[in-house]
Design an enzyme around this catalytic site. Structure first.
Site, PDB file in Angstrom:
ATOM      1  N   TYR A 170     -13.657   4.160  12.426  1.00 34.58           N
ATOM      2  CA  TYR A 170     -12.255   3.915  12.048  1.00 34.58           C
ATOM      3  C   TYR A 170     -11.340   4.228  13.227  1.00 34.58           C
ATOM      4  O   TYR A 170     -10.532   3.391  13.641  1.00 34.58           O
ATOM      5  CB  TYR A 170     -11.876   4.790  10.844  1.00 34.58           C
TER       6      TYR A 170
ATOM      7  N   ALA B  12      -3.855  10.015  14.403  1.00 28.89           N
ATOM      8  CA  ALA B  12      -4.115  11.157  15.290  1.00 28.89           C
ATOM      9  C   ALA B  12      -5.607  11.336  15.549  1.00 28.89           C
ATOM     10  O   ALA B  12      -5.999  12.018  16.484  1.00 28.89           O
ATOM     11  CB  ALA B  12      -3.547  12.434  14.664  1.00 28.89           C
TER      12      ALA B  12
ATOM     13  N   LYS C  63      -9.035   2.412   6.102  1.00 25.29           N
ATOM     14  CA  LYS C  63      -8.614   3.684   6.722  1.00 25.29           C
ATOM     15  C   LYS C  63      -9.415   4.907   6.294  1.00 25.29           C
ATOM     16  O   LYS C  63      -8.985   6.041   6.504  1.00 25.29           O
ATOM     17  CB  LYS C  63      -7.143   3.920   6.402  1.00 25.29           C
TER      18      LYS C  63
ATOM     19  N   SER D 295      -6.122  -5.168  -1.912  1.00 27.55           N
ATOM     20  CA  SER D 295      -7.446  -4.511  -2.040  1.00 27.55           C
ATOM     21  C   SER D 295      -7.280  -3.003  -2.202  1.00 27.55           C
ATOM     22  O   SER D 295      -8.167  -2.331  -2.687  1.00 27.55           O
ATOM     23  CB  SER D 295      -8.274  -4.801  -0.782  1.00 27.55           C
TER      24      SER D 295
ATOM     25  N   TYR E  14      -0.222   8.611  13.212  1.00 24.17           N
ATOM     26  CA  TYR E  14       0.074   9.428  12.025  1.00 24.17           C
ATOM     27  C   TYR E  14      -0.800  10.676  12.020  1.00 24.17           C
ATOM     28  O   TYR E  14      -1.982  10.606  12.380  1.00 24.17           O
ATOM     29  CB  TYR E  14      -0.309   8.701  10.739  1.00 24.17           C
TER      30      TYR E  14
ATOM     31  N   GLY F 176       0.823  -1.223   0.000  1.00 26.47           N
ATOM     32  CA  GLY F 176       0.000   0.000   0.000  1.00 26.47           C
ATOM     33  C   GLY F 176       0.850   1.263   0.000  1.00 26.47           C
ATOM     34  O   GLY F 176       2.072   1.217  -0.139  1.00 26.47           O
ATOM     35  N   TYR F 177       0.171   2.402   0.162  1.00 30.16           N
ATOM     36  CA  TYR F 177       0.851   3.698   0.043  1.00 30.16           C
ATOM     37  C   TYR F 177       1.983   3.846   1.068  1.00 30.16           C
ATOM     38  O   TYR F 177       3.142   4.015   0.720  1.00 30.16           O
ATOM     39  CB  TYR F 177      -0.210   4.788   0.227  1.00 30.16           C
TER      40      TYR F 177
ATOM     41  N   LEU G  30      -7.321  15.336   0.858  1.00 29.33           N
ATOM     42  CA  LEU G  30      -7.090  16.577   0.117  1.00 29.33           C
ATOM     43  C   LEU G  30      -6.049  16.445  -0.982  1.00 29.33           C
ATOM     44  O   LEU G  30      -6.335  16.768  -2.153  1.00 29.33           O
ATOM     45  CB  LEU G  30      -6.665  17.684   1.095  1.00 29.33           C
TER      46      LEU G  30
END
Ligand code: WQD
Length: 335
Positions: free
Chosen positions: A149, A126, A85, A35, A177, A11-12, A200
């Site tokens: 979440y 956070a 997430k 996924s 994070y 993932g990212y 964003l």
């Protein structure tokens, strides 16, 4: 150095952490159900690290799959990214979030215990803090999750704490994070949401490539300098390096820690828009839209604990996040 398992490593944030771990000399293994990851990320990681990538396609909900991976390798530690997430989506699908984020994590911990692996770095957020009582957020700020979440992340953090109370062999790093953004300097890996982005920067990126007509600015009447929402954006490569420092701490000293991973600086929506226009060399259209449910005016990190305890300090600023994001999206859109 050690052998590290990355769940959700395709993932990212996982893929960027893979690169930093390898360059730090660790052996790294990925498990991912793909996924929320590009199918070609493994070959991209091979290009960046100039070596073979060990990656098993499977799900943390599959106990047999996990047991097989732990039989094939002896891991010194695990970094757990595999989770759902999206805050908004979690409100619509709380059961999915509980199953993947909580049951998936307890599956992993059981597989680790059976294999005698007791070091884990946990990807938290956070948003466990909820509405700020005071800013910047310190790690002892009130925990008041709003979304399902964020609630799943609190449950997992609590599970880790209680696990260690029950068996002192466990040692863990909880990393909260702030807002990850940007992409790798190579422009070979980055954030690539499958559908319309919630966050964003990936949304602005799709405006810059022409895939979306304009940015909707969710409110310009917040109690911030320019009226738009302020957040603590942290470059994904800085974030990845924070994971390396956390897992090294566990391997070298075994000390359990809970730290914010943020820069300590807040940027507004307009700040990011302006920086992205500089990065892509064109004006980006936007419209003022109503506030988004659940958004708050402003939040950012107190990064002191990560600095003092892990030696972590974010090195990259908003312009680098926007420039690396633009380099990445313009490359994949043209490939
Ligand atoms: C940032 C700012 C919006 C999109 C979320 C999760 C958090 C973490 C990071 C996982 C806000 C504004 C946004 C748009 C906009 N994820 N915005 N137009 O909500 O701070 O945090 O992502 O850990 O858990 O909550 O990030 O990028 O969605 O929003 O005006 O199209 O940009 O109002 O002020 P957020 P975001």
């Amino acid at each position: 150095m050690g052998t590290i398992l990355l769940t959700g490593g395709a993932g990212y944030i996982g893929s960027h952490t893979y690169v930093e771990l390898v360059s730090a000399g660790h052996e790294v293994v990925i498990v991912d159900n793909f996924s929320n990851a590009r199918a070609d990320v493994v070959e991209r990681l091979q290009s960046i690290t100039d070596g073979p990538v060990t990656c098993y396609r499977g799900d943390v909900l599959d106990k047999t799959f996990l047991a097989d991976v732990f039989r094939r390798h002896h891991f010194d530690a695990v970094i757990h990214f595999a989770a759902l997430k999206a805050v908004g989506e979690s409100v619509q699908k709380p059961l999915d979030y509980f199953e993947v984020n909580c049951a998936g994590f307890s599956n992993l911990l059981m597989a680790m215990k059976d294999a005698g692996v007791f070091r884990v770095v946990f990807s938290s957020t956070a948003t466990v803090y909820g509405e700020p009582v005071s800013l910047p957020y310190t790690e002892d700020h009130r925990i008041a999750p709003v979304s399902p979440y964020a609630q799943t992340k609190v449950i997992c953090e609590t599970l880790l704490r209680q696990l260690k109370e029950s068996d002192d062999r466990w040692t863990y790093g909880v990393l909260r994070y702030f807002n990850p953004a940007g992409a790798h300097d190579s422009a070979l890996i980055g954030e690539d949401p499958n559908d319309i982005p919630n966050n964003l920067m990936p949304y602005i990126a799709k405006v810059a490539t022409g895939e979306l007509p304009h940015l909707n600015v969710f409110g310009n009447d917040y109690d911030t300098p320019d009226g738009t929402g302020v957040r603590d954006y942290i470059h994904v490569v800085d974030l990845a390096q924070g994971h390396v420092q956390s897992v090294n701490k566990l391997i070298d000293e075994g000390d359990t820690h809970v730290v914010n991973l943020g820069t300590g600086t807040g940027y507004s929506v307009f700040d990011m828009l302006k920086s992205y226009e500089k990065a892509c060399g064109k004006a980006l259209p936007y419209e003022i839209a109503p506030r988004r449910a659940g958004d708050i005016d402003c939040f950012y990190a107190d990064p002191t604990t990560a600095r003092d305890y892990l030696g972590f300090e974010a090195k990259r600023g908003l312009d680098d996040m926007c420039q690396t994001s633009w380099n990445w999206v313009s490359r994949i859109r043209n490939s």
